[in-house]
Design an enzyme around this catalytic site. Structure first.
Site, PDB file in Angstrom:
ATOM      1  NE  ARG A  94      55.783  73.847  10.550  1.00  0.00           N
ATOM      2  CZ  ARG A  94      55.148  72.946   9.955  1.00  0.00           C
ATOM      3  NH1 ARG A  94      54.043  71.699   9.920  1.00  0.00           N
ATOM      4  NH2 ARG A  94      56.580  72.467   9.074  1.00  0.00           N
ATOM      5  CE  LYS A 196      58.890  70.377  10.725  1.00  0.00           C
ATOM      6  NZ  LYS A 196      58.112  68.878  11.452  1.00  0.00           N
TER       7      LYS A 196
END
Ligand code: PLP
Length: 354
Positions: A94, A196
């Site tokens: 990620r 994120k």
């Protein structure tokens, strides 16, 4: 005798810990900076340093333009004093995707896992006792060059620090009250809600403060058309209806692809529960029998009610049976308490060698 991890520091009051620094100054952190297209290295001896302040130019792009990413994952101490990280390679992948979106130097997933593993080992006495919480790891990647120009930083810093945190629920799951937010949104199509990015949280602080003053625990964000449910402030969202799970799909790229979310989808499959990843409407939450939020911080949080404008949709004061079952499964995989389940999902944990 085989090498063992140090035991938890006996001077710490583990029972009192919540999700904060808990007054503990941990020992080590990982710190590395690279320039231009130099790769990040996995040299343990060099990059694992004493925990301390960073030195950063005020012109760094992370401070001026928010060019930065963060991650969050946990290490657990099992009953046999082994320590495991939960799916660290997922966080690594990620972060690599986020680095691409924010024009940061990527951290190779192997380097990422080496770094989080080293930080756990360097702080092993801060990994809470069995079932008393976890060591929360916070990797960050950000632009750190001394450079005013409005462009990607020529220097990037990768830092991993950690903090022991308590169990979110002490003595059984408790339900929380959500408030559906229609005026403010968290992410828009084409933006960075799906990675994120460090800047994603601050705009939600205002909303959270507002709803807490009204007696709610969390905000439930809708999409930019104010029609579909997206996620709670820092956790993904599911409802259960007729033994089927529904969660907003990631397709719009406005929802953070949670590691907990994807783990729950897999576990539901094992329980032969269907999962629909599609748009979730207010009508769906009205007709559901259970709802829960999920993320690394609290694992699974049962939702007791959702207030939409003046109307409160009530699920109850205890976790529904499917919510409870998924919570128990996730916990036993992390803590290794159910040997069949732990064996089946052994690829979900990374064992930190002493
Ligand atoms: C980190 C995060 C989550 C949860 O992801 P996990 O990998 O399960 O911890 C959900 N929503 C947002 C906005 C997040 O930043």
């Amino acid at each position: 005798m085989a090498q063992q991890h140090p035991l938890p520091d006996p001077n710490l009051d583990w029972e009192s810990f919540n999700f904060s620094l808990n007054g503990v100054r941990t020992a080590k952190m990982w710190l590395d900076s690279v320039v231009d297209d130099q790769p990040f290295s996995d040299d343990n001896n060099d990059k694992l340093v004493e925990f301390g302040n960073l030195s950063l130019s005020p012109t760094a792009t992370v401070l001026n333009y928010g060019q930065g990413l963060f991650e969050g994952l946990k290490a657990f101490r099992r009953a046999d004093n082994t320590i495991v990280l939960f799916r660290p390679e997922r966080n690594a992948l990620r972060m690599r995707e986020g680095a691409e979106r924010l024009c940061l130097r990527p951290v190779d997933p192997d380097v990422f896992v080496t770094a989080v593993d080293a930080v756990v080992r360097g702080n092993a006495k801060y990994v809470p006792p069995y079932d008393k919480g976890a060591l929360y790891l916070r990797p960050m990647l950000f632009g750190s060059a001394e450079d005013l120009g409005v462009k990607p930083s020529s220097k990037c810093t990768f830092c991993v620090y950690c903090s022991p945190v308590g169990n979110y629920f002490k003595g059984g799951l408790k339900t929380i009250r959500l408030k559906a937010i229609s005026h403010y949104t968290r992410a828009a199509p084409g933006g960075v809600g799906g990675v994120k990015a460090i800047g994603n949280y601050a705009p939600a602080f205002f909303v959270q403060r507002m709803i807490k003053q009204e007696g709610f625990d969390e905000a439930l964000f809708l999409d930019s058309t104010r029609t579909y449910i997206e996620e709670a402030g820092a956790s993904n969202f599911f409802v259960v209806k007729n033994d089927k799970l529904f969660t907003p799909s990631l397709e719009s790229l406005t929802i953070l692809p949670g590691v907990t979310r994807s783990s729950i989808i897999e576990l539901a499959g094992m329980l032969n529960l269907d999962v629909s990843e599609a748009k979730v409407t207010i009508g769906d939450i009205r007709s559901a029998s259970e709802a829960f939020c999920c993320g690394t911080g609290a694992s699974i949080t049962p939702v007791g009610s959702i207030t939409v404008e003046q109307d409160e949709i009530v699920y109850g004061t205890v976790a529904g049976p499917i919510t409870q079952k998924l919570f128990d499964m996730l916990k036993s995989i992390q803590l290794g308490t159910d040997s069949d389940l732990a064996a089946k999902y052994s690829h979900w944990v990374h064992v930190v060698r002493p």
